[in-house]
Design a protein around this motif. Structure first.
Motif, PDB file in Angstrom:
ATOM      1  N   GLU A   1       0.842  -1.199   0.000  1.00 36.96           N
ATOM      2  CA  GLU A   1       0.000   0.000   0.000  1.00 36.96           C
ATOM      3  C   GLU A   1       0.881   1.254   0.000  1.00 36.96           C
ATOM      4  OE1 GLU A   1      -2.703  -0.073   3.234  1.00 36.96           O
ATOM      5  OE2 GLU A   1      -3.829  -1.809   2.484  1.00 36.96           O
ATOM      6  N   GLY A   2       1.956   1.220   0.798  1.00 39.61           N
ATOM      7  CA  GLY A   2       2.873   2.354   0.820  1.00 39.61           C
ATOM      8  C   GLY A   2       3.528   2.583  -0.531  1.00 39.61           C
ATOM      9  N   LEU A   3       3.903   1.483  -1.208  1.00 39.39           N
ATOM     10  CA  LEU A   3       4.501   1.590  -2.535  1.00 39.39           C
ATOM     11  C   LEU A   3       3.497   2.185  -3.526  1.00 39.39           C
ATOM     12  CD1 LEU A   3       6.712   1.058  -4.606  1.00 39.39           C
ATOM     13  CD2 LEU A   3       5.861  -1.315  -4.787  1.00 39.39           C
ATOM     14  N   GLY A   4       2.255   1.736  -3.463  1.00 43.12           N
ATOM     15  CA  GLY A   4       1.224   2.283  -4.356  1.00 43.12           C
ATOM     16  C   GLY A   4       1.015   3.778  -4.125  1.00 43.12           C
TER      17      GLY A   4
ATOM     18  N   LEU B   1       9.326  -0.603  10.596  1.00 40.86           N
ATOM     19  CA  LEU B   1       8.273  -1.179   9.751  1.00 40.86           C
ATOM     20  C   LEU B   1       8.659  -1.224   8.275  1.00 40.86           C
ATOM     21  CD1 LEU B   1       5.000   0.238  11.340  1.00 40.86           C
ATOM     22  CD2 LEU B   1       6.078  -1.994  11.666  1.00 40.86           C
ATOM     23  N   GLY B   2       9.884  -0.831   7.952  1.00 44.72           N
ATOM     24  CA  GLY B   2      10.343  -1.030   6.572  1.00 44.72           C
ATOM     25  C   GLY B   2      10.077   0.137   5.641  1.00 44.72           C
ATOM     26  N   LYS B   3      10.370   1.349   6.106  1.00 44.06           N
ATOM     27  CA  LYS B   3      10.209   2.499   5.195  1.00 44.06           C
ATOM     28  C   LYS B   3      11.260   2.457   4.088  1.00 44.06           C
ATOM     29  CE  LYS B   3      10.557   5.474   8.575  1.00 44.06           C
ATOM     30  NZ  LYS B   3      10.467   4.549   9.730  1.00 44.06           N
ATOM     31  N   THR B   4      12.470   2.059   4.450  1.00 47.74           N
ATOM     32  CA  THR B   4      13.552   2.049   3.462  1.00 47.74           C
ATOM     33  C   THR B   4      13.245   1.097   2.318  1.00 47.74           C
ATOM     34  OG1 THR B   4      15.192   2.608   5.163  1.00 47.74           O
ATOM     35  CG2 THR B   4      16.009   1.626   3.117  1.00 47.74           C
ATOM     36  N   VAL B   5      12.748  -0.084   2.635  1.00 49.65           N
ATOM     37  CA  VAL B   5      12.473  -1.067   1.583  1.00 49.65           C
ATOM     38  C   VAL B   5      11.347  -0.586   0.671  1.00 49.65           C
ATOM     39  CG1 VAL B   5      10.795  -2.471   2.865  1.00 49.65           C
ATOM     40  CG2 VAL B   5      12.259  -3.552   1.142  1.00 49.65           C
ATOM     41  N   GLN B   6      10.391   0.153   1.206  1.00 47.87           N
ATOM     42  CA  GLN B   6       9.313   0.698   0.362  1.00 47.87           C
ATOM     43  C   GLN B   6       9.849   1.733  -0.616  1.00 47.87           C
ATOM     44  OE1 GLN B   6       5.512   1.664   2.529  1.00 47.87           O
ATOM     45  NE2 GLN B   6       6.653   0.944   4.321  1.00 47.87           N
TER      46      GLN B   6
END
Length: 339
Positions: free
Chosen positions: A283-286, A306-311
């Motif tokens: 959802e973050g990527l979208g 929660l993985g902001k970097t990977v998004q």
């Protein structure tokens, strides 16, 4: 003793004289003495007629022009406002509740007051609150009156003609706001706004009252009112709250896309991405990809861990073929994650 006889002939001459203009008795006496060839008894008779005959005064029915006086700070007050009310008849001011059924105007005409209309205005203005000032001010001006805020003449909006149209790569708010004979171009609203008040400076001691939705929106507007795509949400908010603003077809389409970006769907990680995204990360990527399509920026504010970097990495890899460079500003401790 016998009553003195009223000099009828002299009375007729007095009336004829007064139809032209009013003369003080001494001057009228001298004119009559000269006209009669020095006949003193005739001149005395004329003077007596002038004193005994009251002047004929024109009487007309008057319409009150209300004068509403508001204290400074009334526009931001809560609850009923203590207002001052007066009326104007043919250029002569009358305080509300002042005794007398008629007044003499500046032109010497006797004007009959409309006490019923004065009472109706008093009832209408009783209990006035800040939220009702715009409507009341418009009615007062329609009745030929005026509203005074402190020492400034307060003018309501008479007409709005605003539109959002293309400007370079972005958009601009164009048009005009009319305050009677005073007109402000949309591009000057930001500069004319008075800080801390829903007002614009019209010059010459008068101020213009802004509609609530426009006054709130001007907090985000600047002189010129031209916005890049990433700033166009400001105009979107104005259009949403101001139904009288026209929009160009391209901006109407932009608003639809902006509404979709507020509730984006999920986006899958690009091919070759060496990680698996969780549903909330998709959802973050979208959301990030939707903002890029709009030319807007955003702030991904998930909690730590929660993985902001990977998004963000997934978003950058999804647009790798665009040929545009990416600048990363990050602590040295996480540089290895980006290379």
């Amino acid at each position: 003793r016998a009553r003195p006889r009223r000099p009828v002939g002299a009375l007729l001459r007095v009336r004829r004289l007064r139809r032209g203009r009013a003369l003080p008795p001494p001057l009228a006496f001298l004119l009559e003495l000269e006209a009669s060839g020095g006949d003193l008894p005739a001149a005395r008779e004329f003077l007596l007629a002038l004193v005994l005959s009251p002047p004929e005064v024109e009487r007309v029915a008057g319409t009150p022009a209300p004068i509403l006086e508001l204290p400074d700070g009334a526009l931001g007050s809560e609850g009923p406002i203590a207002v001052g009310i007066a009326f104007e008849y043919e250029g002569t001011r009358v305080e509300a509740g002042q005794r007398g059924g008629a007044i003499r105007s500046a032109g010497g005409v006797l004007v009959e007051r409309d006490l019923e209309a004065e009472r109706a205005w008093g009832e209408r203005l009783a209990g006035l609150e800040a939220s009702g000032i715009a409507e009341v001010a418009a009615r007062v001006e329609e009745a030929g009156g005026r509203v005074v805020l402190g020492r400034r003449r307060l003018r309501p909006v008479r007409a709005l003609d605003l539109e959002v149209r293309p400007a370079g790569r972005g958009w601009e708010l164009a048009g005009r706001v009319e305050y009677g004979e005073r007109v402000l171009e949309a591009g000057t609203l930001g500069a004319a706004r008075i800080p801390g008040e829903p007002l614009v400076d019209l010059g010459e001691g008068s101020v213009g009252l802004l509609p609530g939705w426009l006054a709130g929106g001007l907090h985000d507007l600047r002189p010129g009112l031209s916005f890049a795509p990433g700033e166009a949400w400001i105009l979107d908010r104005l259009v949403e709250s101001g139904p009288s603003i026209r929009v160009a077809p391209g901006f109407a389409e932009f608003r639809k896309r902006l509404a979709g970006a507020a509730a984006p769907g999920r986006a899958s990680a690009p091919d070759g991405f060496a990680a698996t995204l969780r549903p909330y990360q998709e959802e973050g990527l979208g959301w990030l990809l939707g903002l890029r399509d709009l030319g807007a920026g955003g702030c991904l504010a998930d909690d730590m861990g929660l993985g902001k970097t990977v998004q963000v990495l997934a978003a950058l890899m999804s647009v790798r073929g665009s040929g545009k460079p990416t600048l990363v500003v990050a602590p040295r401790s996480v540089v290895d994650n980006w290379v």
